[in-house]
Structures are given as C-alpha cells and as structure tokens.
Motif scaffolding. Structure first.
Motif, mmCIF file in Angstrom:
data_model
loop_
_atom_site.group_PDB
_atom_site.id
_atom_site.type_symbol
_atom_site.label_atom_id
_atom_site.label_comp_id
_atom_site.label_asym_id
_atom_site.label_seq_id
_atom_site.Cartn_x
_atom_site.Cartn_y
_atom_site.Cartn_z
ATOM 1 N N MET A 325 0.851 -1.182 0.000
ATOM 2 C CA MET A 325 0.000 0.000 0.000
ATOM 3 C C MET A 325 0.890 1.236 0.000
ATOM 4 N N LYS A 332 -3.993 9.771 1.907
ATOM 5 C CA LYS A 332 -4.631 8.506 1.568
ATOM 6 C C LYS A 332 -3.604 7.377 1.548
ATOM 7 N N ILE A 334 -3.310 3.882 -0.356
ATOM 8 C CA ILE A 334 -3.969 3.275 -1.508
ATOM 9 C C ILE A 334 -3.180 2.059 -1.985
ATOM 10 N N GLU A 335 -3.863 1.207 -2.756
ATOM 11 C CA GLU A 335 -3.204 0.008 -3.281
ATOM 12 C C GLU A 335 -2.721 0.191 -4.705
ATOM 13 N N SER A 388 -6.653 4.213 4.621
ATOM 14 C CA SER A 388 -7.282 3.481 3.526
ATOM 15 C C SER A 388 -8.773 3.812 3.482
ATOM 16 N N GLU A 389 -9.422 3.368 2.439
ATOM 17 C CA GLU A 389 -10.877 3.385 2.422
ATOM 18 C C GLU A 389 -11.382 2.347 3.429
ATOM 19 N N ARG A 473 -10.687 1.159 8.952
ATOM 20 C CA ARG A 473 -9.680 1.674 8.033
ATOM 21 C C ARG A 473 -8.283 1.304 8.526
#
Length: 682
Positions: A325, A332, A334-335, A388-389, A473
C-alpha cells in the motif's frame, strides 16, 4: 566459584518417594534479590515446580542479592556467564540430581538462558524455556531500541537494587561499601556505548544462531517489546534444534499466568514448562503430545482485548501474501500506484508532505514499546497520517510489516517512527504496532544526514497479529518523535515525506481469514492452594503514569510504591519514580530524573499480613506508623539524573545510606558520581 566467591542458591527439592530417587534440576539465574524483593513470587514458582518432580535452583548473580563478590560491571557480563557454567556443573553433580539441567526464566533470566544454550553450551544443560527475551542486545533491548536511546524506571531500579546489602543480615561494612555501594552506575556504562559495537554483540545470540542445538520453548507477548525475537530465533535455528516451540500471546512483560488482564483462553506458562521439561529431562515421563503439537501457537487479535489462539505449522507461513500500500497526497493509503510528477521540479508541492518536529509528542503510545495503549488520536494530530478506504472484507495480518520511505530533513539527525493503526467506524484509533529508524543508522557505519538531501530508508515494524474488520480503516502514522519511549533528536527541524511508488510504501503480511480452525488444547491451570504462598505479605499502590504539559515543556511522570512483610519480622518499602521532561523550544534540552528509596525496618512484630501494618501518610508513606526510635532501620536512597544538550549527555548520580543509629539527618555513607558523554548519532 573457582576464585572462592560464594554465590547464594535457594534449592527447593521434591519429597522423595523412594530411597535414592533423583530429579532433574531447573536453574533460574538473575540479580533481582531472591531473598527479599522477589521472595514470595520466586518461592511460589519453586513450590509449584518442585511438586511436579524438579529440583529448583534459584541463584543470585555475583555481587547482587545474597551472593558474594564484586558487583558485575554490566548485564550479561562474561563473569556472569562464566559463573553460570560452574553452577550448572555443580547442580548436575549433586547427589539428588539425575545429571540433567534445564534453564528457565523471563527477561534477564530468559536472556541468559538463551546465552548459555547458544554461547556456552555446558554438557549438562539439556533444555531451555525463555519468556520475553531477545537475540539482539542493542536494537532489540531496553537501552537503544531501534538504535535510539531510551530511559525509564528500570535504570533507577537496577542501579539502586545493585547497592542494597545482602539479606538476611544486611551487613553494611567496608566490604559492602567497596563491592557494591561505590560501584560505577550502569546508567553511565550504557551511555558510554551508544553505537552497535562489540560491547553489545559479544553476547547477542543473533551472531551465533548455528550454536543453538538444544530444545527451546520461547514465549513472546504482543504487548511486550521483545515480541520479535521468538519467531526470528525459530526461523534461524529450527534446522539445528530437535524441537523449538513458540507461543506468542496477548501478554505484557510478565509470565502469562501472573497477569489477569490477558484476553483469550487461559494460558498457563508454568504448566507448559512442566510438560516441556518433563519430556526432555525425565527419562520416565516423556510427553509425546508436546512433541506432536505444531511448533507455533499465535493469538490472532480482533481488537486490543479480543481474539483467539491458533496453531501454525510453519514459519514463514506459506499462505501469507504481501499486500503493498502506498502513502499518497490527501493523506490517503492506496493500493494502486499513485500517479507521480518529477520530484526534482522545485514547483511541485503536491508530491510531498512536510512535518514540523514536535519532540514531546507520543505519550499515548506508552512508555516502552509494550503494554495496552489508549486512543491514539492525540498523538495522530501531530503526525502525518494516511488512511485506507473502509475495509469491505476482513483483513488478517500475521508477521512483520516492512516500511519504505523517501525522506529528507533540514538538519543532520532525525528519527522516523511509523505506527500501524486501526481506525474503527466511530473514529477510535487502536495502536497495532510500531517501528523506528535512527536516521544516522540507515547505513553501517552510521553517518549524519545531509540537510535537505533525499534518502530512501527501510525498516520493519514489530511483529504483530491483527484482524481489520469490515468498515474499519488501515492507518499509517509517521512522526519524528515518540516521547518518552525514544530520547528526542536534538535539533529543531522539518522533515519531508515524498510520494514515490518505488520508495514510499508499506508491505503488509496478509493471510486469508480462516472461517474456522482447531484451537490449541492448552493445559488448564494446575495451581492448587498448596502450590502458592498466600498473597498476604506483599502489597503495592497503583502505579502512576501521567503527563504534564505547559507552554514550554512536557513532563512524563512514573511512580511505583510497594511493601513487603519479610521473614524474621522485617518490613520493607520500595519507591521507584522518574520524571522525563522535554523542552518545546530546544529539543536537545531533555532531562530524566530518577529516584529510588528502600526502607528496611527490623523487629516489626505482631502483624499477620502486610495489610495489618499501619502506614504513615503523605510524604512519610514509605514508613510504618510505629515507634521507630526503638527499632533498628536503614534507608537507601538513590538519585540519578541524565541531562542532554545538543552535543552531550551529562550524568549526576548519588547514593546515600541513612541509619537509625545516626544522631543527625546526614547520611552515614554517600557516593557521588558524575559523567559526561558526547552524543554519538543520538
């Protein structure tokens, strides 16, 4: 010992069931005063194990507790290990012994258990059991975790305890003054060894993994600073040893059965010790079940206080996958690789986050890389955070999270601390694990940073288990301080974190969440009332751990007070306290002040338990509320101060002895020590 010094041993021997019966011997070897400070705890353990067919030998290290000799110059000294070889030989030769010796212990006695099995390997030593111990005395111990200086109550405790006269007579003669009272404080010894050199490497078993050929049972705690070592040792030595067994549970720095706040099923370390040593040391009681069981038992956390145990048959775990990630703009996590702009273009600001150094932040993460922690929101507000989301499918972690960061600093020295956290749907933030890098130790040999020059740094976070639940999260928090765990670097500064998919990311060790697994069949508690000494002779006040903040500095305070009613009608009280403060304007201005006081009062008759002894109030709470003018007593007081500026550490140390036969308030004996040490990449 060969030089004529006598070490004190307490032997607890099983009751014979037949003439000439012999037993294996279990050795515990440490400096923590088996005959007063740890009398009741040690004897309860010894009674339990002796009732199950073992001779228990508890030995005070040379120059400590009840043993004779000059105080050893440091922890895990060559003299300590030399003596241990002779102790093992003598125990194996005892007429009551079957010739087979095991070593066991937690913390210090866990450390030297592993050292003896790896570095010395005496012939009679056949099996090991070590809890909360490490293989690396520099980066994975208490003095320089992650290569960054650390001070807490341990340093005042050990420098104070080392000087207390030997029980039971507490003879304060010229020999005691020379051999213990006037010895160089260890806090100064460790400040003289700020780099990872031969001082630390000599007895770190990570440099001799191939020598560990004995069976060993390792216990680690998810709320303890030494949780990395068990699986690291397992991975490096499993091919050499007939059996290595690892249990990592929701434990703090204590034997699992001694702390009642652990979540999950009961895990009784002493019961496991009996199973382990019975198999390896008793010819007629082989426990084949413990050999058939999988090597690894892990507690998989679903929160800070919930989870479940599970066996694993291998390490590393084959079904484990790495989930990468990336930290990116707008905070943020993110991946997908973020779209990048040329980082060398001076006008590009959206590919970098800048952090103002606040050296006093971090109280919420605890005092020493262990223990249960509170909500991390106060710490996170002064850190760079990346979320993360919300998770739409549960994510299970087992292992070590690896971090890569592209960074720069405006000064020559900075530390980077990274925390993995869980943000629940209500905004509550749980600390899962941490790791840090001293910026100067990004390479070997260490070197200062070039201001405003970009570096790629990589380092691991500590071993963890965790399950991110649906709706939660994943958070990464980055800071340059975690006070009071790490001593602050000395310069005001800003640091920059650059978003680059090749160099700024985390690797999470994830596994598929198992719908079900067979839980380990732990041995349930076997302690009966006859196994334990009544907990009526020891008492303590709740520990104090708090922080104070003004406009100019932040101070962390710790205090612990305990009481003992000892045999021979002795009363003992003990105080340990420290204050650690950090200036807001000048990060180099840090001050640690420790104080310890031990009060011994003799001829305290007529009390059935410690609760019956009346205590004075207020500033005299360390004294029993009885007539002291008719009773002998003494007070040992230790004060230790470490200050720093941008270039040096300064040590001011004082020991004082006060005796009841003194006609003044002046100390009967006093020892003052000062030291000065240049900061070496700290």
């Amino acid at each position: 010992m060969p030089d004529g010094v006598r070490l004190s041993v307490t032997l607890t021997v099983p009751i014979l069931t037949r003439c000439g019966e012999t037993f294996p011997v279990l050795l515990q070897y440490k400096p923590y005063r088996k005959d007063d400070s740890l009398l009741y705890a040690d004897q309860s353990d010894a009674r339990y194990l002796a009732r199950r067919g073992f001779i228990i030998a508890q030995v005070d290290i040379r120059g400590t507790g009840s043993s004779e000799g000059i105080l050893v110059e440091r922890e895990y000294s060559t003299q300590e290990l030399n003596d241990c070889e002779h102790i093992i030989q003598q125990l194996a030769s005892d007429r009551r012994s079957n010739g087979q010796v095991g070593m066991y212990g937690i913390s210090w006695s866990g450390f030297n258990t592993l050292m003896m099995g790896t570095l010395r390997r005496p012939r009679a030593l056949r099996a090991l059991f070590a809890a909360h111990a490490t293989d690396d005395l520099y980066k994975s111990d208490i003095h320089y975790p992650d290569g960054i200086m650390h001070l807490d109550q341990y340093l005042i405790f050990i420098d104070h305890s080392n000087a207390i006269p030997a029980p039971i007579d507490y003879n304060m003669n010229a020999q005691w003054i020379r051999e213990r009272f006037r010895r160089r404080p260890w806090i100064d010894v460790y400040l003289s060894q700020q780099l990872d050199n031969s001082f630390w490497k000599e007895n770190s078993i990570k440099y001799a993994y191939d020598n560990l050929t004995l069976p060993v049972y390792l216990i680690g705690g998810l709320y303890d600073a030494y949780r990395d070592s068990p699986l690291r040792i397992y991975e490096k030595t499993r091919k050499n040893s007939p059996k290595i067994k690892v249990t990592i549970g929701p434990f703090v720095h204590a034997m699992p059965e001694n702390v009642n706040r652990h979540p999950g099923p009961i895990y009784d370390g002493k019961a496991e010790m009996v199973r382990w040593f019975s198999h390896w040391l008793k010819d007629d009681q082989k426990d084949s079940e413990i050999i058939k069981e999988p090597d690894i038992t892990l507690f998989i956390r679903t929160s800070l206080t919930t989870g479940h145990y599970r066996y694993e048959t291998e390490w590393p775990i084959v079904r484990q996958k790495i989930r990468r990630m990336y930290m990116s703009k707008d905070h943020k996590l993110i991946e997908q690789k973020p779209l990048m702009t040329n980082l060398n273009e001076n006008k590009v600001f959206n590919n970098v986050d800048i952090l103002e150094y606040r050296p006093w932040i971090g109280f919420e993460a605890g005092t020493w890389l262990g223990g249960l922690t509170d909500d991390q929101r106060p710490f996170d507000k002064d850190s760079l955070i990346y979320d993360s989301e919300p998770i739409n499918q549960a994510v299970e972690l087992i292992g070590v999270v690896n971090v890569s960061l592209q960074v720069s600093a405006t000064v020559r020295l900075a530390h980077w601390i990274v925390r993995l956290e869980d943000v629940d749907p209500n905004g509550q933030i749980a600390l899962i694990t941490t790791g840090a890098l001293n910026g100067a130790q990004r390479q070997t040999p260490p070197a200062y940073l070039k201001p405003n020059c970009q570096y790629t740094i990589t380092f691991p976070l500590r071993f963890t288990t965790w399950t991110f639940l649906i709706g939660h999260r994943i958070r990464i928090a980055v800071s340059n301080a975690m006070f009071p765990t790490y001593w602050p670097s000395p310069f005001p500064m800003n640091t920059s974190l650059f978003f680059n998919s090749s160099t700024t990311f985390i690797d999470l060790p994830v596994l598929p969440v198992l719908s079900s697994s067979t839980p380990p069949a732990f041995t349930q508690k076997q302690v009966s009332p006859t196994d334990t000494l009544p907990e009526m002779f020891s008492g303590a006040k709740p520990r104090v751990y708090k922080t104070y903040e003004t406009n100019t500095k932040t101070t962390v305070n710790f205090e612990r007070i305990s009481y003992e009613l000892l045999p021979n009608n002795y009363f003992m009280s003990a105080l340990q306290t420290f204050n650690l403060s950090c200036s807001h304007q000048n990060p180099g201005d840090v001050h640690w002040s420790g104080r310890a006081q031990q009060t011994y009062v003799f001829d305290v008759h007529g009390y059935r338990s410690i609760d019956d002894v009346p205590l004075r109030s207020g500033v005299q709470e360390l004294y029993p509320n009885i007539d002291l003018s008719t009773r002998p007593y003494f007070i040992l007081l230790t004060q230790s101060d470490v200050r720093s500026d941008r270039e040096y550490f300064y040590v001011n140390f004082k020991r004082q002895l006060f005796r009841s036969n003194s006609s003044t308030n002046k100390p009967s004996e006093e020892f003052i020590f000062t030291g000065k040490h240049k900061r070496l990449f700290q």
